[in-house]
Write an enzyme that holds these catalytic residues in place. Structure first.
Site, mmCIF file in Angstrom:
data_model
loop_
_atom_site.group_PDB
_atom_site.id
_atom_site.type_symbol
_atom_site.label_atom_id
_atom_site.label_comp_id
_atom_site.label_asym_id
_atom_site.label_seq_id
_atom_site.Cartn_x
_atom_site.Cartn_y
_atom_site.Cartn_z
ATOM 1 C CD GLN A 125 -3.095 -0.839 2.207
ATOM 2 O OE1 GLN A 125 -2.692 -0.521 3.320
ATOM 3 N NE2 GLN A 125 -4.352 -1.180 1.990
ATOM 4 C CE1 TYR A 226 -7.520 1.003 -12.769
ATOM 5 C CE2 TYR A 226 -6.183 -0.632 -11.635
ATOM 6 C CZ TYR A 226 -6.428 0.673 -11.999
ATOM 7 O OH TYR A 226 -5.574 1.659 -11.573
#
Length: 374
Positions: A125, A226
């Protein structure tokens, strides 16, 4: 190990790969840092600040003495030609769009790592540049859109009458979309959101947005966060739903991207014709083809009484914050891949495997090879 930071040359780019604060961290880890003179000027970092952090300020030619070169955008053919044999580079490459640059890198056995290919896993992250930049872009899209609107966002009750809140419609509840929802809500707007991924409904509602459900959303395939594949039938149903909503909307923000492909058209010219006079569209996907059929890259145009903003690089409009976050992302990745003594690559490790594009004269990144049919 020498790290080199080049000045960005892409039009409309104001960011820089490393900030002075992050350079202090790298110096502490015993790296040597060379920064091209003026590299940080558009991000409001002076050469003197870089020197105070421990970096050496050099001419552009001097940066190419580095073992690893850092940029925001992909290196140009001219820059690759000046790199040392078997050196390394890290940037937002979007490698599948630039096969000619990959070919030149392979001729010099350059190891290239792409910031846009960082896997979406919890331990990566802090390296996730796409998220850090999209977060800022989502915020800026609302501020930019509000600037062109002829109305205010919040409900306002005055002695002269009541002003009703603005209606905002957001396509896509990814990082950019979620930040746009939060920003528009903070400013007092009514926010509705459409996304092909039904699992985003909870996040949208937690921020105060209303999720527009499209029948058949459960059939959409999602890869790495996505939408990978969307059926024609689903897109038709989505357009029908949007068509009914868009007529009453004041500000439309589109963020829909399909990795490695052209962005889907979500707002057609016919839809724009039905919108209110003075409405605004911010097309955040304009760099990859656009979600609005009549948006124009890097232009703000008025068509059918609607202002359409096609700003392709929203994070660059917030260059100080964008550079600070990107510097953290790229330095965290570099420290994962290397020490002061050089790179120590475990090519089977998930992050390394995810970001390594070219290595020892070959394209080794599976997704890039698939797109380029290599």
């Amino acid at each position: 190990m020498k790290i080199g930071v080049l000045k960005e040359t892409k039009e409309h780019e104001n960011r820089v790969a490393l900030s002075p604060d992050v350079i202090k961290l790298l110096i502490k880890n015993e790296f040597e840092v060379l920064v091209e003179s003026g590299a940080g000027i558009k991000s409001y970092f002076s050469d003197e600040e870089y020197q105070a952090a421990g970096a050496s300020i050099v001419a552009k030619s001097g940066v190419f003495e580095s073992d690893v070169l850092l940029k925001v955008n992909i290196f140009t053919l001219d820059e690759v030609s000046q790199m040392k044999e078997k050196s390394a580079c890290i940037s937002l490459m979007y490698a599948y769009n630039h096969p000619e640059i990959l070919d030149e890198m392979n001729k010099k056995s350059i190891s290239s790592f792409s910031m846009d290919a960082v896997p979406r896993i919890s331990r990566a992250q802090k390296m996730d540049a796409l998220s850090s930049q999209a977060n800022l872009a989502g915020y800026k899209s609302v501020i930019l859109g509000s600037n062109y609107l002829g109305i205010i966002f919040p409900l306002m009750m005055t002695a002269s009458g009541t002003i009703t809140p603005a209606k905002v419609l957001i396509f896509g509840a990814g990082v950019a979309g979620l930040q746009a929802i939060a920003t528009a809500k903070r400013l007092g707007a009514i926010v509705e959101v459409s996304d092909v991924r039904p699992e985003t409904k909870e996040q949208v509602e937690s921020l105060g947005g209303r999720f527009l459900t499209v029948e058949g959303a459960e059939t959409v395939k999602v890869e790495g966060g996505y939408a990978a594949e969307v059926s024609e039938e689903f897109l038709r149903k989505q357009k029908e739903l949007i068509q009914s909503k868009i007529k009453e909307t004041d500000l439309v923000i589109t963020t829909a991207l399909v990795m490695g492909k052209k962005s889907p058209i979500l707002v057609t010219e016919e839809m724009v014709k039905t919108m209110k006079q003075g409405a605004v569209i911010v097309d955040m996907a304009v760099e990859s083809g656009g979600n609005c059929e009549i948006s124009e890259k890097d232009k703000t145009v008025v068509k059918h009484g609607v202002t359409i903003i096609g700003e392709s690089n929203l994070p660059a409009l917030l260059p100080t914050n964008a550079s600070q976050l990107y510097a953290t992302n790229i330095s965290t990745l570099l420290l994962h891949l290397a020490t002061k003594d050089g790179f120590n690559l475990d090519r089977e490790e998930e992050i390394t495997k995810g970001v390594l594009i070219t290595y020892e004269g070959e394209i080794v990144h599976e997704f890039t090879k698939k797109i380029l049919n290599k």
